[in-house]
Design an enzyme around this catalytic site. Structure first.
Site, mmCIF file in Angstrom:
data_model
loop_
_atom_site.group_PDB
_atom_site.id
_atom_site.type_symbol
_atom_site.label_atom_id
_atom_site.label_comp_id
_atom_site.label_asym_id
_atom_site.label_seq_id
_atom_site.Cartn_x
_atom_site.Cartn_y
_atom_site.Cartn_z
ATOM 1 C CG ASP A 53 -1.978 -1.860 0.887
ATOM 2 O OD1 ASP A 53 -2.290 -2.043 0.190
ATOM 3 O OD2 ASP A 53 -2.592 -1.892 2.017
ATOM 4 C CE LYS A 68 -3.577 -4.763 1.122
ATOM 5 N NZ LYS A 68 -3.968 -4.080 2.273
ATOM 6 C CB CYS A 103 -1.848 -2.850 5.666
ATOM 7 S SG CYS A 103 -3.428 -1.976 5.716
#
Length: 297
Positions: A120, A181, A214
């Site tokens: 990310d 995602k 994450c």
């Protein structure tokens, strides 16, 4: 099931067993919070004990983990690793203990068994994440190293429709998978399928944002699947340094390895005579930001 390990020397003081006669011997089999009495043939060894554990607890045992079998020793009033060559001759108590990481790896990295996870690193995070420019620089260095060493790279983007794509400074050329995602963890069915295609994968080098969300959730899922996880501290950050610090501390206590990009790259080449050593060395010399980020670990 990953092979359970048996280690130790000769059984001390009878190994905490009580004498029993006949063709079978009573044994108490313990796993997690459970304890179930059963029996095995007199003279049963390690393999039969494993089979009995599977018959009693098979639906609860994670087949991707490594385990150690231990024997309760009355002499020490505690469990010890099952002695090599142990044969059941007396009533006893044994337990099956899952391990955090494979005992044979202990943090070793090799290009043939390693995959890089880039998590990310997206444009909308730029103004919010502390030291974002520095982790971009280090992340790019890691991806260049992965290309030089032939290491697969898996990249995710959290809700790219709203948060944008991976920043332009990160070159994703050659990445095995680039996946959008909404789940915080990178461990998605597509990622698991990609891992299954990589023979002998054992270790994941993980970096990106955010450390306490994450990155943390990805790392915990990966070790739960029996993979060893290396988090790159100088390529991982959060909006809050407190969140980052406590996440790294928590993760290191679970058996996850918190390390640096230079340590990762030099461990992967391992030898000055490696054909890619000079190129890796030049990468390290050319891009090593001194941001103070590592002082916040």
């Amino acid at each position: 099931m990953a092979a359970a390990e048996a280690a130790g020397a000769a059984a001390p003081g009878g190994g905490g067993c009580s004498p029993a006669g006949g063709g079978s011997v009573p044994v108490l089999f313990c796993f997690s919070v459970f304890a179930r009495p059963s029996s095995v043939p007199h003279g049963a060894g390690y393999e039969l004990l494993i089979q009995k554990f599977l018959s009693l607890y098979g639906d609860q045992i994670d087949m991707h983990r490594k385990f150690v079998v231990q024997l309760f020793a009355e002499e020490w009033s505690q469990y010890i690793d099952l002695p090599k060559g142990f044969l059941v001759s007396e009533r006893c108590k044994v337990r099956l203990v899952p391990l955090q990481i494979q005992m044979t790896t202990l943090g070793n990295l090799t290009p043939s068994s390693t995959v890089f996870f880039c998590c990310d690193m997206q444009e909308r995070f730029r103004p919010a994440i502390k030291y974002f420019g520095d982790i971009i620089s280090v992340g790019q260095r890691l991806l260049q190293g992965a290309r030089l060493l032939g290491i697969p790279v898996i990249v995710t983007e959290q809700y790219p429709k709203g948060l944008g794509s991976t920043v332009q400074e990160i070159d994703l050329t050659g990445a095995k998978l680039v996946l959008p995602k909404t789940k915080f963890s990178m461990v998605l069915p597509e990622v698991e399928a990609a891992l299954a295609e990589i023979p002998g994968v054992r270790s994941v080098v993980l970096f990106g944002v955010e450390t306490h969300v994450c990155i943390q959730q990805t790392a915990l899922e990966l070790i739960g699947r029996g993979l060893e996880v290396h988090i790159v501290a100088d390529a991982t950050s959060s909006r809050s340094m407190m969140d980052r610090m406590f996440a790294l501390e928590r993760l290191s206590r679970t058996g996850i390895i918190v390390t640096t990009s230079e340590a990762i790259l030099l461990q992967l080449v391992a030898d000055k005579e490696h054909p890619k050593f000079k190129e890796i060395q030049n990468l390290i010399k050319a891009s090593a930001p001194e941001s103070g980020l590592l002082s916040k670990v």
